[in-house]
Design a protein around this motif. Structure first.
Motif, PDB file in Angstrom:
ATOM      1  N   PHE A  34     -20.761 -10.232  -9.125  1.00 29.64           N
ATOM      2  CA  PHE A  34     -19.441  -9.722  -9.503  1.00 29.64           C
ATOM      3  C   PHE A  34     -18.426 -10.861  -9.551  1.00 29.64           C
ATOM      4  O   PHE A  34     -17.638 -10.968 -10.485  1.00 29.64           O
ATOM      5  N   SER A  35     -18.481 -11.726  -8.559  1.00 28.70           N
ATOM      6  CA  SER A  35     -17.521 -12.834  -8.483  1.00 28.70           C
ATOM      7  C   SER A  35     -17.698 -13.833  -9.619  1.00 28.70           C
ATOM      8  O   SER A  35     -16.708 -14.365 -10.129  1.00 28.70           O
ATOM      9  N   ILE A  36     -18.932 -14.086 -10.030  1.00 29.62           N
ATOM     10  CA  ILE A  36     -19.162 -15.007 -11.147  1.00 29.62           C
ATOM     11  C   ILE A  36     -18.509 -14.477 -12.406  1.00 29.62           C
ATOM     12  O   ILE A  36     -17.865 -15.219 -13.157  1.00 29.62           O
ATOM     13  N   VAL A  37     -18.638 -13.180 -12.646  1.00 29.35           N
ATOM     14  CA  VAL A  37     -18.039 -12.598 -13.854  1.00 29.35           C
ATOM     15  C   VAL A  37     -16.519 -12.585 -13.740  1.00 29.35           C
ATOM     16  O   VAL A  37     -15.818 -13.007 -14.664  1.00 29.35           O
ATOM     17  N   VAL A  38     -16.007 -12.124 -12.615  1.00 33.66           N
ATOM     18  CA  VAL A  38     -14.558 -11.945 -12.493  1.00 33.66           C
ATOM     19  C   VAL A  38     -13.823 -13.269 -12.345  1.00 33.66           C
ATOM     20  O   VAL A  38     -12.844 -13.521 -13.045  1.00 33.66           O
ATOM     21  N   TRP A  39     -14.275 -14.129 -11.464  1.00 37.88           N
ATOM     22  CA  TRP A  39     -13.534 -15.365 -11.223  1.00 37.88           C
ATOM     23  C   TRP A  39     -14.080 -16.552 -12.012  1.00 37.88           C
ATOM     24  O   TRP A  39     -13.334 -17.446 -12.368  1.00 37.88           O
ATOM     25  N   GLY A  40     -15.367 -16.555 -12.284  1.00 39.79           N
ATOM     26  CA  GLY A  40     -15.924 -17.662 -13.049  1.00 39.79           C
ATOM     27  C   GLY A  40     -15.632 -17.553 -14.532  1.00 39.79           C
ATOM     28  O   GLY A  40     -15.272 -18.532 -15.183  1.00 39.79           O
ATOM     29  N   ASP A  41     -15.796 -16.364 -15.082  1.00 36.19           N
ATOM     30  CA  ASP A  41     -15.592 -16.162 -16.511  1.00 36.19           C
ATOM     31  C   ASP A  41     -14.215 -15.606 -16.833  1.00 36.19           C
ATOM     32  O   ASP A  41     -13.618 -15.973 -17.840  1.00 36.19           O
ATOM     33  N   VAL A  66     -22.256  -5.686 -13.897  1.00 37.96           N
ATOM     34  CA  VAL A  66     -23.182  -6.676 -13.345  1.00 37.96           C
ATOM     35  C   VAL A  66     -23.568  -6.300 -11.922  1.00 37.96           C
ATOM     36  O   VAL A  66     -24.749  -6.359 -11.553  1.00 37.96           O
ATOM     37  N   ALA A  67     -22.600  -5.915 -11.111  1.00 36.97           N
ATOM     38  CA  ALA A  67     -22.901  -5.515  -9.734  1.00 36.97           C
ATOM     39  C   ALA A  67     -23.816  -4.295  -9.716  1.00 36.97           C
ATOM     40  O   ALA A  67     -24.783  -4.236  -8.937  1.00 36.97           O
ATOM     41  N   PHE A  68     -23.558  -3.331 -10.580  1.00 42.53           N
ATOM     42  CA  PHE A  68     -24.381  -2.126 -10.686  1.00 42.53           C
ATOM     43  C   PHE A  68     -25.815  -2.481 -11.089  1.00 42.53           C
ATOM     44  O   PHE A  68     -26.775  -2.064 -10.453  1.00 42.53           O
ATOM     45  N   SER A 103     -11.192  -5.476 -19.035  1.00 39.84           N
ATOM     46  CA  SER A 103     -12.550  -5.774 -19.500  1.00 39.84           C
ATOM     47  C   SER A 103     -13.323  -6.638 -18.507  1.00 39.84           C
ATOM     48  O   SER A 103     -14.525  -6.444 -18.325  1.00 39.84           O
ATOM     49  N   VAL A 104     -12.657  -7.555 -17.857  1.00 35.28           N
ATOM     50  CA  VAL A 104     -13.343  -8.428 -16.892  1.00 35.28           C
ATOM     51  C   VAL A 104     -13.815  -7.618 -15.689  1.00 35.28           C
ATOM     52  O   VAL A 104     -14.962  -7.754 -15.246  1.00 35.28           O
TER      53      VAL A 104
END
Length: 177
Positions: A38-45, A74-76, A66-67
């Motif tokens: 989750f963190s890679i998608v939210v904070w990385g991307d 992704v977490a799901f 959207s983020v």
């Protein structure tokens, strides 16, 4: 398991210290990987932009949300696939998940494949993903899911390796005494 008939009967209850230790290690690993995905998608991307009022906004095309919606997907997906793959890991407490054939237990294999198909369907079905689960479709993020499964297997195999070494050392101490 190949050594099942060589084991003595259990003296303990069903919830042994070994089982509780396993639940702690595997649970923390799965939880950490899911939070990491989750963190890679939210904070990385996405730069940490989580949007506003995303649970009440039913449109997955909202730019601000959207983020967060992709991070949820992704977490799901990661947690579902990890739990499905973990079933193969639970076939034995100490032996490797790769020591037994993955196709020998057809029911378990079909459950794994069916669960993965269902997870993918729940992420991509239009009404289900944005109205029920409140997440968005993902693309490159499947790489995070696959990477998480690989890391989970590496951690669990390493953990079982050290457990086997400790178990063998304890068995040698008991036989020497």
């Amino acid at each position: 398991p190949p050594d099942m008939m060589k084991r003595p009967p259990l003296d303990d209850t069903l919830f042994t210290w070994e089982l509780m230790q396993d639940m702690l290690v595997y649970g923390l690993t799965m939880g950490g990987l899911t939070l990491g995905g989750f963190s890679i998608v939210v904070w990385g991307d996405g730069g940490g932009v989580l949007g506003r009022d995303c649970n009440n906004n039913t449109s997955s095309t909202a730019v601000a949300c959207s983020v967060a919606l992709r991070g949820r997907a992704v977490a799901f997906a990661l947690l579902n696939v990890l739990l499905l793959v973990h079933a193969f890991n639970c076939r034995h407490e100490r032996f490797s998940a790769f020591s037994a054939s993955w196709i020998a237990n057809k029911t378990l294999l079909y459950s794994l494949l069916g669960g993965i198909v269902l997870t993918v369907a729940l992420i991509y079905l239009p009404v289900i993903n944005d109205h029920v689960f409140r997440h968005a479709s993902i693309g490159w993020e499947w790489g995070i899911v696959v990477g998480g499964v690989v890391v989970f297997h590496a951690v669990s195999e390493l953990y079982k390796f050290f457990k086997r070494r400790a178990w063998d050392a304890r068995r040698e101490q008991r036989s020497a005494a």
